[in-house]
Write a protein that holds these residues in place. Structure first.
Motif, PDB file in Angstrom:
ATOM      1  N   LYS A 147       0.832  -1.217   0.000  1.00 27.24           N
ATOM      2  CA  LYS A 147       0.000   0.000   0.000  1.00 27.24           C
ATOM      3  C   LYS A 147       0.864   1.263   0.000  1.00 27.24           C
ATOM      4  N   ASP A 148       1.894   1.238  -0.870  1.00 24.30           N
ATOM      5  CA  ASP A 148       2.797   2.378  -1.097  1.00 24.30           C
ATOM      6  C   ASP A 148       3.754   2.678   0.054  1.00 24.30           C
ATOM      7  N   ILE A 149       3.822   1.802   1.039  1.00 26.82           N
ATOM      8  CA  ILE A 149       4.827   1.928   2.095  1.00 26.82           C
ATOM      9  C   ILE A 149       5.960   0.951   1.787  1.00 26.82           C
ATOM     10  N   ALA A 150       7.159   1.482   1.608  1.00 25.76           N
ATOM     11  CA  ALA A 150       8.329   0.646   1.336  1.00 25.76           C
ATOM     12  C   ALA A 150       9.038   0.328   2.643  1.00 25.76           C
ATOM     13  N   GLN A 151       9.208  -0.939   2.918  1.00 19.51           N
ATOM     14  CA  GLN A 151       9.937  -1.378   4.115  1.00 19.51           C
ATOM     15  C   GLN A 151      11.245  -2.008   3.670  1.00 19.51           C
ATOM     16  N   LEU A 152      12.359  -1.510   4.218  1.00 17.04           N
ATOM     17  CA  LEU A 152      13.692  -1.997   3.851  1.00 17.04           C
ATOM     18  C   LEU A 152      14.299  -2.782   5.008  1.00 17.04           C
ATOM     19  N   THR A 153      14.618  -4.037   4.752  1.00 18.49           N
ATOM     20  CA  THR A 153      15.163  -4.892   5.802  1.00 18.49           C
ATOM     21  C   THR A 153      16.412  -5.623   5.316  1.00 18.49           C
ATOM     22  N   ILE A 154      17.181  -6.124   6.283  1.00 20.37           N
ATOM     23  CA  ILE A 154      18.325  -6.994   5.986  1.00 20.37           C
ATOM     24  C   ILE A 154      18.135  -8.280   6.779  1.00 20.37           C
ATOM     25  N   ASP A 155      18.249  -9.412   6.101  1.00 22.49           N
ATOM     26  CA  ASP A 155      18.062 -10.711   6.739  1.00 22.49           C
ATOM     27  C   ASP A 155      19.302 -11.099   7.534  1.00 22.49           C
ATOM     28  N   THR A 156      19.116 -11.479   8.792  1.00 23.28           N
ATOM     29  CA  THR A 156      20.246 -11.874   9.642  1.00 23.28           C
ATOM     30  C   THR A 156      20.439 -13.383   9.704  1.00 23.28           C
ATOM     31  N   SER A 157      19.440 -14.136   9.243  1.00 25.05           N
ATOM     32  CA  SER A 157      19.432 -15.582   9.490  1.00 25.05           C
ATOM     33  C   SER A 157      20.153 -16.403   8.426  1.00 25.05           C
ATOM     34  N   GLY A 158      20.012 -15.999   7.165  1.00 26.19           N
ATOM     35  CA  GLY A 158      20.528 -16.844   6.092  1.00 26.19           C
ATOM     36  C   GLY A 158      19.445 -17.834   5.720  1.00 26.19           C
ATOM     37  N   SER A 159      19.711 -19.104   5.876  1.00 29.46           N
ATOM     38  CA  SER A 159      18.666 -20.112   5.682  1.00 29.46           C
ATOM     39  C   SER A 159      17.575 -19.893   6.722  1.00 29.46           C
ATOM     40  N   GLY A 160      16.326 -20.250   6.367  1.00 25.98           N
ATOM     41  CA  GLY A 160      15.224 -20.094   7.306  1.00 25.98           C
ATOM     42  C   GLY A 160      15.495 -20.784   8.625  1.00 25.98           C
ATOM     43  N   LEU A 161      14.948 -20.257   9.704  1.00 23.45           N
ATOM     44  CA  LEU A 161      15.219 -20.810  11.035  1.00 23.45           C
ATOM     45  C   LEU A 161      14.653 -22.213  11.226  1.00 23.45           C
ATOM     46  N   HIS A 162      13.760 -22.648  10.328  1.00 19.87           N
ATOM     47  CA  HIS A 162      13.266 -24.025  10.446  1.00 19.87           C
ATOM     48  C   HIS A 162      14.360 -25.034  10.097  1.00 19.87           C
ATOM     49  N   LYS A 163      15.406 -24.581   9.440  1.00 21.80           N
ATOM     50  CA  LYS A 163      16.501 -25.488   9.071  1.00 21.80           C
ATOM     51  C   LYS A 163      17.460 -25.611  10.242  1.00 21.80           C
ATOM     52  N   ARG A 164      17.122 -26.519  11.138  1.00 25.19           N
ATOM     53  CA  ARG A 164      17.903 -26.681  12.371  1.00 25.19           C
ATOM     54  C   ARG A 164      19.270 -27.325  12.112  1.00 25.19           C
ATOM     55  N   GLY A 165      19.330 -28.160  11.075  1.00 23.12           N
ATOM     56  CA  GLY A 165      20.582 -28.852  10.799  1.00 23.12           C
ATOM     57  C   GLY A 165      20.558 -30.330  11.122  1.00 23.12           C
ATOM     58  N   TYR A 166      19.441 -30.813  11.709  1.00 21.23           N
ATOM     59  CA  TYR A 166      19.408 -32.237  12.072  1.00 21.23           C
ATOM     60  C   TYR A 166      18.656 -33.098  11.072  1.00 21.23           C
ATOM     61  N   ARG A 167      17.897 -32.508  10.176  1.00 19.72           N
ATOM     62  CA  ARG A 167      17.062 -33.301   9.268  1.00 19.72           C
ATOM     63  C   ARG A 167      17.904 -33.811   8.102  1.00 19.72           C
ATOM     64  N   ILE A 168      18.286 -35.071   8.177  1.00 26.13           N
ATOM     65  CA  ILE A 168      19.063 -35.682   7.104  1.00 26.13           C
ATOM     66  C   ILE A 168      18.182 -36.545   6.215  1.00 26.13           C
ATOM     67  N   GLY A 169      16.923 -36.706   6.604  1.00 25.00           N
ATOM     68  CA  GLY A 169      15.956 -37.449   5.802  1.00 25.00           C
ATOM     69  C   GLY A 169      14.556 -36.987   6.151  1.00 25.00           C
ATOM     70  N   GLN A 170      13.600 -37.227   5.246  1.00 27.37           N
ATOM     71  CA  GLN A 170      12.229 -36.805   5.505  1.00 27.37           C
ATOM     72  C   GLN A 170      11.266 -37.622   4.658  1.00 27.37           C
ATOM     73  N   GLY A 171       9.976 -37.545   5.013  1.00 35.57           N
ATOM     74  CA  GLY A 171       8.950 -38.230   4.254  1.00 35.57           C
ATOM     75  C   GLY A 171       8.416 -37.354   3.137  1.00 35.57           C
ATOM     76  N   ASP A 172       7.252 -37.718   2.595  1.00 25.16           N
ATOM     77  CA  ASP A 172       6.677 -36.991   1.464  1.00 25.16           C
ATOM     78  C   ASP A 172       6.124 -35.627   1.860  1.00 25.16           C
ATOM     79  N   ALA A 173       5.592 -35.509   3.079  1.00 25.72           N
ATOM     80  CA  ALA A 173       4.975 -34.246   3.520  1.00 25.72           C
ATOM     81  C   ALA A 173       5.517 -33.863   4.888  1.00 25.72           C
ATOM     82  N   PRO A 174       6.809 -33.461   4.938  1.00 30.48           N
ATOM     83  CA  PRO A 174       7.418 -33.169   6.243  1.00 30.48           C
ATOM     84  C   PRO A 174       6.834 -31.925   6.887  1.00 30.48           C
ATOM     85  N   LEU A 175       6.695 -31.974   8.192  1.00 34.31           N
ATOM     86  CA  LEU A 175       6.231 -30.828   8.974  1.00 34.31           C
ATOM     87  C   LEU A 175       7.418 -29.918   9.237  1.00 34.31           C
TER      88      LEU A 175
END
Length: 379
Positions: A147-175
């Motif tokens: 709505k014509d408001i420009a918000q400027l941000t810088i990402d500090t995380s890199g990969s999304g925070l859901h990527k904990r680093g422990y998931r080495i395998g998953q099923g068809d519809a991982p949570l």
């Protein structure tokens, strides 16, 4: 950086209040808005929030906002912001963008103009005659117009925070790990009680529950984009990591079990738990939910069962829910929390939920059905 900065913890729809509570628990005062939690904090909060926030998608620095309707206005507004306070002289600053209900609807043009304006500002502040070298730390800039408001941000995380680093395998519809953690935090479960997930898939809910039970920071096993930023001192990262180690309660006993009909998923879940450092803490078993047996008087079930969205699956899934409901009728003191998009869950399960909360599993609208266990006499 001595003065406080404005941070934004982004959140999936329906989880803003959960993220807000996490931010507050870290000692900051949150303002909750749709899809995000905004708060003021020192630079030390960047490592702390990235390490500790279980349910946020990512953490961003808010550089500034401005009302813009022309490209010239966008250029001047971006150039006026203090980018040199965040981006180092050799920093890389790719620009992404989005535009919703705004006069400036061309995202690619907005990105290019934002990039040019930042470069002009940094060249002036750093006294550079040529283009920025962009060979150092990564500062992912986003220009978001609404709505014509420009918000400027810088990402500090890199990969999304859901990527904990422990998931080495998953099923068809991982949570997503962040949603799994939220499902646990939305209950009043504590490690004093057993927790079961009879539809565990690749084990995300039991693993997140174990991390919560032992107060292990979810980001302890990964890296973040802001680790290379000059505004965050190395001592701040060391201090944040020391806090993670000090607050972890590895001696906390927990009784967490996951089961699934698919033996391959059970092996994946076990491997993921080992990768998370929880190999000896969670019990895994290949089993149909119809064979579920409960011996304890009190406990919790937290699960994300199949939704039966394919036409041929609905009858089979409905029968599983019906059988599961019959089992749990024999254990009224247990609390049951089920996330599903199955439309007739309550009637199929055989009981109306004590409470229901609307959430989103990815792009799928789902309901979180909550059945609070009845107190046993004498408790």
């Amino acid at each position: 950086m001595a003065q406080d900065i404005t941070l934004i913890a982004t959140a999936a729809m329906g989880l803003e209040a959960v993220v807000g509570k996490e931010v507050e628990a870290l000692g900051y005062e949150p303002t909750i808005e749709n899809g995000k939690v905004i708060f003021q904090a020192p630079a030390l909060a960047i490592p702390r929030c990235n390490l500790w926030l279980r349910t946020a998608d990512r953490v961003k620095v808010l550089v500034g906002e401005a009302k813009v309707k022309t490209f010239d206005e966008l250029f001047e507004a971006v150039k006026a912001l203090p980018w040199e306070q965040f981006i180092s002289e050799d920093g890389r600053f790719p620009v992404s963008g989005k535009s919703v209900k705004s006069t400036l609807f061309s995202v690619s043009d907005c990105q290019a103009i934002t990039k040019k304006a930042i470069a002009e500002r940094l060249k002036l502040k750093y006294g550079l005659a040529s283009n920025m070298p962009e060979k150092g730390a990564l500062y992912k800039v986003e220009v978001a117009l609404h709505k014509d408001i420009a918000q400027l941000t810088i990402d500090t995380s890199g990969s999304g925070l859901h990527k904990r680093g422990y998931r080495i395998g998953q099923g068809d519809a991982p949570l997503k790990e962040t949603l799994a953690a939220a499902l646990v935090l939305l209950t009043n479960w504590t490690p004093d009680y057993p927790l079961l997930d009879p539809f565990c898939g690749s084990g995300t809910i039991p693993i997140e529950a174990a991390l919560i039970g032992q107060n292990i920071a979810p980001g302890f096993n990964r890296e973040f984009a802001s680790e290379e930023w000059e505004i965050i001192k190395q001592k701040d990262w060391e201090m944040a990591l020391e806090e993670v180690e000090d607050k972890a309660n590895y001696d906390q006993k927990i009784d967490i079990r996951g089961s699934d009909i698919d033996h391959k998923l059970i092996q994946i879940a076990s491997d993921n738990a080992i990768e998370a450092g929880l190999g000896d803490l969670i019990e895994w078993k290949q089993m149909r939910v119809q064979d579920l047996t409960i011996k304890e008087e009190n406990g919790y079930i937290i699960a994300n069962p199949p939704y039966g969205q394919r036409l041929g699956d609905k009858e089979e899934i409905g029968q599983i829910y019906h059988d599961f409901g019959n089992i749990m009728k024999e254990h009224p003191s247990w609390s049951v929390y089920i996330l599903t998009a199955f439309e007739s869950f309550e009637s199929t399960y055989g009981q109306k939920a004590t409470k229901k909360r609307k959430l989103f599993n990815g792009f799928i609208r789902a309901d979180y059905y909550q059945y609070f266990g009845q107190k046993i006499k004498g408790e």
